[in-house]
Design an enzyme around this catalytic site. Structure first.
Site, PDB file in Angstrom:
ATOM      1  N   GLY A 134       4.074   5.656  12.751  1.00 46.32           N
ATOM      2  CA  GLY A 134       3.732   6.357  11.505  1.00 46.32           C
ATOM      3  C   GLY A 134       3.990   7.857  11.501  1.00 46.32           C
ATOM      4  O   GLY A 134       5.128   8.302  11.417  1.00 46.32           O
ATOM      5  N   ILE A 136       3.685  10.102  13.865  1.00 46.55           N
ATOM      6  CA  ILE A 136       4.146  10.772  15.099  1.00 46.55           C
ATOM      7  C   ILE A 136       5.678  10.827  15.065  1.00 46.55           C
ATOM      8  O   ILE A 136       6.320   9.785  14.981  1.00 46.55           O
ATOM      9  CB  ILE A 136       3.713   9.994  16.374  1.00 46.55           C
ATOM     10  CG1 ILE A 136       2.211   9.705  16.365  1.00 46.55           C
ATOM     11  CG2 ILE A 136       4.107  10.758  17.630  1.00 46.55           C
ATOM     12  CD1 ILE A 136       1.736   8.823  17.520  1.00 46.55           C
ATOM     13  N   LYS A 205       8.711  -2.206  17.179  1.00 45.94           N
ATOM     14  CA  LYS A 205       8.742  -0.748  17.388  1.00 45.94           C
ATOM     15  C   LYS A 205       9.325  -0.414  18.767  1.00 45.94           C
ATOM     16  O   LYS A 205      10.095   0.545  18.907  1.00 45.94           O
ATOM     17  CB  LYS A 205       7.331  -0.183  17.226  1.00 45.94           C
ATOM     18  CG  LYS A 205       6.819  -0.319  15.791  1.00 45.94           C
ATOM     19  CD  LYS A 205       5.321  -0.094  15.690  1.00 45.94           C
ATOM     20  CE  LYS A 205       4.807  -0.255  14.269  1.00 45.94           C
ATOM     21  NZ  LYS A 205       3.352  -0.320  14.183  1.00 45.94           N
TER      22      LYS A 205
HETATM   23  P1  NAP Z   1       2.707  -1.980   0.134  1.00 48.10           P
HETATM   24  O1  NAP Z   1       1.488  -1.135  -0.034  1.00 48.10           O
HETATM   25  O2  NAP Z   1       2.560  -3.458   0.121  1.00 48.10           O
HETATM   26  O3  NAP Z   1       3.744  -1.541  -0.984  1.00 48.10           O
HETATM   27  C1  NAP Z   1       4.949  -2.208  -1.193  1.00 48.10           C
HETATM   28  C2  NAP Z   1       5.569  -1.675  -2.474  1.00 48.10           C
HETATM   29  O4  NAP Z   1       6.853  -2.254  -2.649  1.00 48.10           O
HETATM   30  C3  NAP Z   1       4.785  -1.983  -3.732  1.00 48.10           C
HETATM   31  O5  NAP Z   1       4.853  -0.905  -4.619  1.00 48.10           O
HETATM   32  C4  NAP Z   1       5.506  -3.203  -4.328  1.00 48.10           C
HETATM   33  O6  NAP Z   1       5.459  -3.241  -5.753  1.00 48.10           O
HETATM   34  C5  NAP Z   1       6.921  -2.924  -3.885  1.00 48.10           C
HETATM   35  N1  NAP Z   1       7.684  -4.149  -3.656  1.00 48.10           N
HETATM   36  C6  NAP Z   1       7.477  -5.054  -2.672  1.00 48.10           C
HETATM   37  N2  NAP Z   1       8.402  -6.041  -2.746  1.00 48.10           N
HETATM   38  C7  NAP Z   1       9.178  -5.745  -3.800  1.00 48.10           C
HETATM   39  C8  NAP Z   1      10.289  -6.376  -4.393  1.00 48.10           C
HETATM   40  N3  NAP Z   1      10.799  -7.513  -3.897  1.00 48.10           N
HETATM   41  N4  NAP Z   1      10.864  -5.800  -5.477  1.00 48.10           N
HETATM   42  C9  NAP Z   1      10.370  -4.660  -5.988  1.00 48.10           C
HETATM   43  N5  NAP Z   1       9.321  -4.006  -5.459  1.00 48.10           N
HETATM   44  C10 NAP Z   1       8.728  -4.545  -4.393  1.00 48.10           C
HETATM   45  O7  NAP Z   1       3.448  -1.618   1.511  1.00 48.10           O
HETATM   46  P2  NAP Z   1       3.278  -0.309   2.395  1.00 48.10           P
HETATM   47  O8  NAP Z   1       2.054  -0.450   3.231  1.00 48.10           O
HETATM   48  O9  NAP Z   1       3.439   0.886   1.553  1.00 48.10           O
HETATM   49  O10 NAP Z   1       4.497  -0.463   3.415  1.00 48.10           O
HETATM   50  C11 NAP Z   1       5.817  -0.216   2.989  1.00 48.10           C
HETATM   51  C12 NAP Z   1       6.746  -0.204   4.213  1.00 48.10           C
HETATM   52  O11 NAP Z   1       6.356   0.827   5.102  1.00 48.10           O
HETATM   53  C13 NAP Z   1       6.745  -1.488   5.024  1.00 48.10           C
HETATM   54  O12 NAP Z   1       8.027  -1.697   5.542  1.00 48.10           O
HETATM   55  C14 NAP Z   1       5.765  -1.164   6.160  1.00 48.10           C
HETATM   56  O13 NAP Z   1       6.012  -1.921   7.324  1.00 48.10           O
HETATM   57  C15 NAP Z   1       6.102   0.292   6.394  1.00 48.10           C
HETATM   58  N6  NAP Z   1       5.018   1.046   7.011  1.00 48.10           N
HETATM   59  C16 NAP Z   1       3.784   1.054   6.448  1.00 48.10           C
HETATM   60  C17 NAP Z   1       2.776   1.812   7.021  1.00 48.10           C
HETATM   61  C18 NAP Z   1       1.417   1.876   6.408  1.00 48.10           C
HETATM   62  O14 NAP Z   1       0.568   2.614   6.921  1.00 48.10           O
HETATM   63  N7  NAP Z   1       1.153   1.173   5.317  1.00 48.10           N
HETATM   64  C19 NAP Z   1       3.032   2.560   8.198  1.00 48.10           C
HETATM   65  C20 NAP Z   1       4.328   2.533   8.743  1.00 48.10           C
HETATM   66  C21 NAP Z   1       5.310   1.773   8.137  1.00 48.10           C
HETATM   67  P3  NAP Z   1       4.071  -3.375  -6.580  1.00 48.10           P
HETATM   68  O15 NAP Z   1       3.340  -2.091  -6.318  1.00 48.10           O
HETATM   69  O16 NAP Z   1       4.476  -3.506  -7.984  1.00 48.10           O
HETATM   70  O17 NAP Z   1       3.388  -4.557  -6.016  1.00 48.10           O
HETATM   71  N1  HSE Z   2       0.071  -2.907  11.222  1.00 46.29           N
HETATM   72  C1  HSE Z   2       0.602  -1.702  11.780  1.00 46.29           C
HETATM   73  C2  HSE Z   2      -0.401  -1.193  12.820  1.00 46.29           C
HETATM   74  C3  HSE Z   2       0.797  -0.666  10.680  1.00 46.29           C
HETATM   75  O1  HSE Z   2      -1.504  -1.752  12.930  1.00 46.29           O
HETATM   76  O2  HSE Z   2      -0.069  -0.283  13.565  1.00 46.29           O
HETATM   77  C4  HSE Z   2       1.712   0.464  11.070  1.00 46.29           C
HETATM   78  O3  HSE Z   2       3.005   0.020  11.402  1.00 46.29           O
END
Ligand code: NAP
Ligand code: HSE
Length: 430
Positions: A134, A136, A205
């Site tokens: 994230g 870092i 990762k």
């Molecule tokens: P999330 O909260 O589930 O948000 C996903 C977003 O993408 C939502 O806005 C959703 O639309 C949209 N979406 C999903 N599938 C779609 C599709 N097929 N067509 C159009 N829009 C679509 O996910 P997130 O937690 O932000 O994570 C996003 C990415 O970042 C992932 O790859 C995750 O592994 C990575 N990541 C997340 C974190 C974290 O802390 N959350 C940390 C590091 C990396 P709606 O809003 O309309 O549902």
């Molecule tokens: N599920 C992941 C975690 C979110 O617990 O670290 C960040 O990639």
């Protein structure tokens, strides 16, 4: 160049953070870049959903073509998740000469090398620092800050969910299921927490870290993975009485040009810097031939920490555009992939077994270890689960994984050994 136009795929946890940072830090970002960042379109799956951030409704679309085939968009930020469909979308964007920033470790661990090459062939950049740990900036540290060194070993707590679970199980003696539920409620866990708990998220990762560190193509299938669902309170308590803390550690190491990458529950000395990383925090310990020991610590997930990494990557893409050096960040693998065999993987092991509490048992066990040239650093004997049995807990000196597996196979065949209860890697003592 007055402005750069961005298409944002996803407006969930991370996407919302990206919009907030672009707005709240607008002045500083503009000053550093000398140009404005303009969000042109935002791809979501439901246009009518309530959003946590104020946005112009005309930005929203459910049609990916409005981003990837939009000639006004320079950079695609992909924070929506998913693997195969997202890959198709990003390939199309690259063919249309759009640069990419992504936080998607699932995608990058599977299709990253292909996408990076496609980007280079199209003079485009892909940056993906947010996908590992994230907030870092660890990928940039490996590719830039430590670029002059030879990385020999990386040990990482790169999954917040499992670190949270193990911290609570250790410090508060809470049950696994209860703490997993808490982690889900707090929003660290993946939609399907199996990928956290069984180590797959950390393995993805570690694949990305190992590729960069060792300059060879290491695929997800090359990572040996085991998760934390079998760790018991007894394991934690015996480890603690021997001076160790159990963590889910991703390890990538190289010696004689051969690499080992694994994610497994690992016992670390209680005063090791990684043992002190608690709750959902992440940390990556890097050992370089010249720099020696370094460690990078911070939030591994969450809206603003992850979005910080995404926007910093976006700024790097824009700097490259301005300097006319896009497409040069990715360097083709320098070395042929060579993986260590079990006989070349050396570490210490913690082994727990239940045995018959009778004369001669210990000798039978030690005969097996002696035949495999395994010697011990620590041994404990305690009462077993019945009055006829005893529990033996031992920590070996450094042995190969092959020696361990051979010894365990032989032990299973002994009538005096009723159960090999558990065994874990021990690291961080050299
Ligand atoms: P999330 O909260 O589930 O948000 C996903 C977003 O993408 C939502 O806005 C959703 O639309 C949209 N979406 C999903 N599938 C779609 C599709 N097929 N067509 C159009 N829009 C679509 O996910 P997130 O937690 O932000 O994570 C996003 C990415 O970042 C992932 O790859 C995750 O592994 C990575 N990541 C997340 C974190 C974290 O802390 N959350 C940390 C590091 C990396 P709606 O809003 O309309 O549902
Ligand atoms: N599920 C992941 C975690 C979110 O617990 O670290 C960040 O990639």
């Amino acid at each position: 160049m007055k402005e750069i136009n961005v298409g944002l795929c996803g407006l969930g946890t991370v996407g919302t953070g990206v919009v907030k940072i672009l707005k709240d830090h607008q002045e500083e970002i503009k000053y550093k870049l000398g140009c404005e960042i303009v969000v042109k379109k935002v791809l979501v799956s439901d246009i009518n959903k309530q959003r946590d951030v104020e946005i112009d409704p005309s930005w929203l679309t459910t049609d990916p073509d409005q981003l990837v085939n939009n000639k006004d968009i320079d950079v695609i930020i992909e924070v929506m998740g998913g693997i195969e469909n997202t890959n198709i979308l990003l390939e199309q964007a690259l063919r249309n000469k759009k640069h990419i920033v992504t936080a998607n470790k699932d995608l990058m661990a599977v299709h990253g090398q292909k996408l990076l090459k496609l980007a280079k062939n199209n003079n485009c950049d892909i940056y993906y620092d947010a996908s590992v740990a994230g907030g870092i900036p660890i990928l940039r540290t490996l590719s830039d800050g430590l670029a002059s060194d030879r990385i020999q070993k990386i040990m990482g707590i790169v999954n917040g969910t499992t670190n949270y679970i193990l911290t609570k199980m250790t410090d508060e003696k809470l049950a696994f299921e209860k703490v997993l539920k808490e982690a889900q409620e707090l929003g660290f866990a993946e939609a399907d927490p199996t990928s956290d708990v069984e180590g797959l998220d950390a393995a993805r990762k570690m694949t990305l870290l190992a590729n960069l560190a060792f300059k060879m193509e290491i695929s997800l299938d090359d990572v040996v993975v085991s998760g934390i669902s079998d760790i018991t309170q007894e394991d934690i308590s015996f480890a603690s009485s021997l001076g160790y803390t159990i963590k889910l550690i991703g390890i990538a190491s190289i010696s004689n040009g051969k690499v080992e990458v694994s994610v497994e529950p690992t016992l670390l000395p209680q005063d090791h810097p990684l043992a002190l990383v608690k709750n959902e925090y992440n940390a990556v310990y890097v050992y370089g031939e010249s720099v020696g020991e370094t460690m990078f610590y911070g939030p591994g997930a969450g809206s603003l920490p992850t979005a910080t990494a995404v926007v910093s990557d976006l700024m790097e893409v824009i700097k490259n555009i301005r300097l006319g050096i896009s497409g040069n960040a990715y360097v083709y693998p320098q070395y042929k992939t060579q993986l260590k065999e079990n006989k070349e993987k050396y570490t210490k092991y913690f082994i727990r077994m239940e045995v018959n509490d009778e004369a001669g048992t210990f000798q039978e066990i030690t005969n097996i270890f002696t035949a495999e040239s395994v010697s011990f650093a620590k041994i404990l004997q305690l009462p077993g689960s019945t009055k006829e049995t005893a529990e033996i807990v031992m920590v070996t000196h450094k042995i190969s994984k092959q020696q361990l597996l051979n010894s365990l196979d032989e032990l299973k065949g002994l009538s005096v050994v009723s159960d090999i209860i558990s065994y874990y890697r021990v690291d961080g003592e050299e």
